[in-house]
Design an enzyme around this catalytic site. Structure first.
Site, PDB file in Angstrom:
ATOM      1  N   ASP A  98       0.842  -1.313  -0.086  1.00  0.00           N
ATOM      2  CA  ASP A  98       0.067  -0.049   0.052  1.00  0.00           C
ATOM      3  C   ASP A  98       0.930   1.155  -0.047  1.00  0.00           C
ATOM      4  O   ASP A  98       2.025   0.945   0.518  1.00  0.00           O
ATOM      5  CB  ASP A  98      -0.944  -0.024   1.163  1.00  0.00           C
ATOM      6  CG  ASP A  98      -1.495   1.158   1.388  1.00  0.00           C
ATOM      7  OD1 ASP A  98      -2.356   1.560   0.332  1.00  0.00           O
ATOM      8  OD2 ASP A  98      -1.563   1.773   2.561  1.00  0.00           O
ATOM      9  N   ASP A 109      -0.135   5.258   0.693  1.00  0.00           N
ATOM     10  CA  ASP A 109      -0.493   6.088   2.021  1.00  0.00           C
ATOM     11  C   ASP A 109      -0.690   5.382   3.142  1.00  0.00           C
ATOM     12  O   ASP A 109      -1.438   4.728   3.405  1.00  0.00           O
ATOM     13  CB  ASP A 109      -1.816   6.994   1.431  1.00  0.00           C
ATOM     14  CG  ASP A 109      -1.819   7.703  -0.016  1.00  0.00           C
ATOM     15  OD1 ASP A 109      -0.860   8.289  -0.169  1.00  0.00           O
ATOM     16  OD2 ASP A 109      -2.978   7.541  -0.570  1.00  0.00           O
ATOM     17  N   GLY A 113       9.046  15.242  33.639  1.00  0.00           N
ATOM     18  CA  GLY A 113       8.202  14.409  32.909  1.00  0.00           C
ATOM     19  C   GLY A 113       7.016  13.911  33.849  1.00  0.00           C
ATOM     20  O   GLY A 113       6.334  14.704  34.772  1.00  0.00           O
ATOM     21  N   LYS A 123      11.323   7.374  40.050  1.00  0.00           N
ATOM     22  CA  LYS A 123      10.521   7.071  41.360  1.00  0.00           C
ATOM     23  C   LYS A 123      10.025   5.580  41.118  1.00  0.00           C
ATOM     24  O   LYS A 123      10.196   4.840  41.959  1.00  0.00           O
ATOM     25  CB  LYS A 123       9.454   8.100  41.527  1.00  0.00           C
ATOM     26  CG  LYS A 123       9.698   9.470  41.980  1.00  0.00           C
ATOM     27  CD  LYS A 123       8.600  10.339  42.189  1.00  0.00           C
ATOM     28  CE  LYS A 123       9.046  11.676  42.436  1.00  0.00           C
ATOM     29  NZ  LYS A 123       7.928  12.688  42.435  1.00  0.00           N
ATOM     30  N   THR A 156      14.778   9.757  33.247  1.00  0.00           N
ATOM     31  CA  THR A 156      15.069  10.226  31.662  1.00  0.00           C
ATOM     32  C   THR A 156      15.083  11.696  31.616  1.00  0.00           C
ATOM     33  O   THR A 156      14.475  12.372  32.421  1.00  0.00           O
ATOM     34  CB  THR A 156      13.871   9.926  30.973  1.00  0.00           C
ATOM     35  OG1 THR A 156      12.603   9.989  31.883  1.00  0.00           O
ATOM     36  CG2 THR A 156      13.640   8.140  30.922  1.00  0.00           C
ATOM     37  N   ASN A 195      13.594  14.606  29.920  1.00  0.00           N
ATOM     38  CA  ASN A 195      12.394  14.760  29.067  1.00  0.00           C
ATOM     39  C   ASN A 195      12.110  15.928  28.106  1.00  0.00           C
ATOM     40  O   ASN A 195      12.854  16.800  28.733  1.00  0.00           O
ATOM     41  CB  ASN A 195      11.062  14.625  29.807  1.00  0.00           C
ATOM     42  CG  ASN A 195      10.848  13.137  30.281  1.00  0.00           C
ATOM     43  OD1 ASN A 195      10.279  12.223  29.731  1.00  0.00           O
ATOM     44  ND2 ASN A 195      11.074  13.111  31.753  1.00  0.00           N
ATOM     45  N   GLU A 202      11.352  10.279  25.520  1.00  0.00           N
ATOM     46  CA  GLU A 202      12.183  10.001  26.832  1.00  0.00           C
ATOM     47  C   GLU A 202      13.503   9.572  26.623  1.00  0.00           C
ATOM     48  O   GLU A 202      13.565   8.089  26.568  1.00  0.00           O
ATOM     49  CB  GLU A 202      11.155   9.158  27.798  1.00  0.00           C
ATOM     50  CG  GLU A 202       9.824   9.756  27.830  1.00  0.00           C
ATOM     51  CD  GLU A 202       8.822   8.701  28.793  1.00  0.00           C
ATOM     52  OE1 GLU A 202       9.271   7.973  29.666  1.00  0.00           O
ATOM     53  OE2 GLU A 202       7.667   8.802  28.764  1.00  0.00           O
ATOM     54  N   HIS A 225      24.818   7.909  32.168  1.00  0.00           N
ATOM     55  CA  HIS A 225      25.643   8.298  32.917  1.00  0.00           C
ATOM     56  C   HIS A 225      24.867   8.770  34.409  1.00  0.00           C
ATOM     57  O   HIS A 225      24.039   9.045  34.390  1.00  0.00           O
ATOM     58  CB  HIS A 225      26.279   9.766  32.284  1.00  0.00           C
ATOM     59  CG  HIS A 225      27.321  10.423  33.238  1.00  0.00           C
ATOM     60  ND1 HIS A 225      28.423  10.153  33.092  1.00  0.00           N
ATOM     61  CD2 HIS A 225      27.105  11.567  33.882  1.00  0.00           C
ATOM     62  CE1 HIS A 225      29.322  10.893  33.838  1.00  0.00           C
ATOM     63  NE2 HIS A 225      28.397  12.003  34.715  1.00  0.00           N
ATOM     64  N   TYR A 265      17.211  20.071  35.040  1.00  0.00           N
ATOM     65  CA  TYR A 265      15.917  20.840  34.482  1.00  0.00           C
ATOM     66  C   TYR A 265      16.306  21.995  33.753  1.00  0.00           C
ATOM     67  O   TYR A 265      16.778  22.891  34.497  1.00  0.00           O
ATOM     68  CB  TYR A 265      14.606  20.797  35.406  1.00  0.00           C
ATOM     69  CG  TYR A 265      14.277  19.592  35.942  1.00  0.00           C
ATOM     70  CD1 TYR A 265      13.803  18.584  35.219  1.00  0.00           C
ATOM     71  CD2 TYR A 265      14.153  19.199  37.404  1.00  0.00           C
ATOM     72  CE1 TYR A 265      13.249  17.204  35.434  1.00  0.00           C
ATOM     73  CE2 TYR A 265      13.654  18.297  37.610  1.00  0.00           C
ATOM     74  CZ  TYR A 265      13.311  17.166  36.876  1.00  0.00           C
ATOM     75  OH  TYR A 265      12.812  15.875  37.551  1.00  0.00           O
TER      76      TYR A 265
END
Length: 397
Positions: A17, A19, A248, A254, A260, A262, A312, A317, A324
């Site tokens: 196919d 599309d 995130g 936790k 991660t 984010n 994510e 390291h 943040y």
């Protein structure tokens, strides 16, 4: 993803196919319909887009007219929007794995056909913008060349006829339920690559369901295997994203014990649309700290049943503190596996750590290690465009 059902006959031909399977048409559909609806006092609802998947242009137009209560006949509507779509065909991007699959079939002498509900002239216009595609197909069948479009089997039976083969010899690759139904009704084997997220269970009639074209294993169907996997990884055309690190869902550290970094998903809607869900890896740079190996997921994280597609990354390291707001650049260079659900949290955690081990080892290989020197990792977010130009020089070496 569902395992393939046993085959009783050797596959010799493939029918694809277009599309939603080879080409990402979602972005163009929204780009055309959004402003048109605004002019008519309506607002595009992306949640309704799935209703257009697998439809002929006439059927899709009828759905839009009904959903948005537009005061036009189907013919009037098509006459207005068709020129807008025609201007966009060369902006359609191939899905990850599309070029790879087409080249693989051609280089191994596997006859392949295109069978799409789109008119033949639209098909020709779309594939003309992708080098080598037209020459790779033994037959191309448009929806206006047969009596009934998918889910009728007509289009696939015609493709098999033009390739001078019997339907049971054919493997169909489709993204939509009408397409899968058409392939099965034609007496062919079918791989489903669902273009609508989180709908895998609805494709149970397919012989196999895969996450993306990157996950197609031709050898399962008696066809020549790909030979480009290296140390459980697949090299891909690199892609580049960057932005400030945000908080995130709070489950990385936790719940999973895996912090991660984010990125804001709303800033990457085009990237999320262009790239299939799965686990990838590459290099990451934090603006004030340095360059690190990284593994990342892109998708809906089935275990947690996300309502939105996310990116994510996990920087491999040990950091002593949060970062943040810091500028993060990513160069994604390889693919590990499809997104998957897991029976338990522990099995998910174990698989994530296995992904990390695979990425850590693979990034020492020359094919991946060279991207640590990417100009994109040496610039600020404001300088991204010029850095990508320099990156092209690195890719060609």
């Amino acid at each position: 993803m569902a395992a393939p059902k046993p085959i009783t006959r050797l596959i010799s031909h493939v029918i694809l196919d277009l599309d939603g399977t080879l080409l990402n048409t979602d972005c163009v559909v929204s780009q055309v319909l959004k402003p048109f609806l605004v002019k008519n006092g309506k607002k595009w609802d992306s949640m309704k887009a799935h209703k257009l998947v697998g439809k002929t242009p006439y059927e899709a137009a009828a759905v839009v007219l009904e959903d948005y209560a537009l005061p036009y006949s189907t013919e009037e509507f098509l006459s207005m929007i068709t020129p807008m779509f025609n201007e966009q065909w060369c902006n359609l991007k191939a899905f990850p794995g599309a070029n790879r699959l087409i080249k693989h079939l051609r280089s191994n002498g596997v006859p392949a056909a295109l069978a799409s509900n789109s008119p033949k002239s639209n098909i020709d216009a779309k594939i003309s913008c992708h080098q080598g595609w037209k020459e790779s197909f033994s037959a191309i069948v448009g929806g206006d060349e047969i009596e009934k479009g998918k889910p009728s089997p007509d289009i696939f039976l015609e493709a098999a006829k033009r390739m001078n083969t019997d339907p049971p010899n054919c493997l169909v690759i489709e993204d939509s339920l009408p397409g899968v139904a058409a392939g099965k009704a034609a007496g062919m084997h079918v791989i489903a690559v669902p273009s609508v997220p989180k709908k895998t269970a609805e494709f149970s009639s397919a012989d196999e369901v895969v996450n993306s074209l990157l996950d197609v294993k031709p050898e399962k169907w008696g066809l020549p295997p790909f030979n480009d996997w290296i140390e459980d990884t697949l090299p891909i055309e690199p892609w580049f994203i960057g932005g400030p690190v945000i908080k995130g869902f709070g489950r990385g550290s936790k719940v999973l014990g895996i912090p991660t970094a984010n990125l804001p998903a709303e800033n990457f809607s085009d990237v999320l649309s262009e790239h299939t869900s799965g686990v990838y890896f590459g290099w990451a740079r934090l603006s004030t700290r340095g360059i690190y190996k990284m593994v990342m997921s892109i998708g809906w994280n089935p275990y947690f049943d996300n309502t939105e597609k996310t990116i994510e990354p996990w920087l491999l390291h040990e950091f002593g503190e949060d970062f943040y707001g810091e500028e993060l650049h990513l160069v994604i260079v390889g693919y590990i596996r499809a997104e998957a659900n897991f029976p338990s949290l522990q099995s998910l955690i174990e698989r994530i750590h296995e992904d990390a081990r695979i990425a850590e080892k693979a990034l020492d290989l020359p094919v991946y290690a060279r991207y640590k020197d990417s100009p994109y990792l040496r610039t600020s977010l404001k300088e991204d465009n010029s850095a990508n130009g320099k990156q092209s020089e690195l890719d060609s070496k």
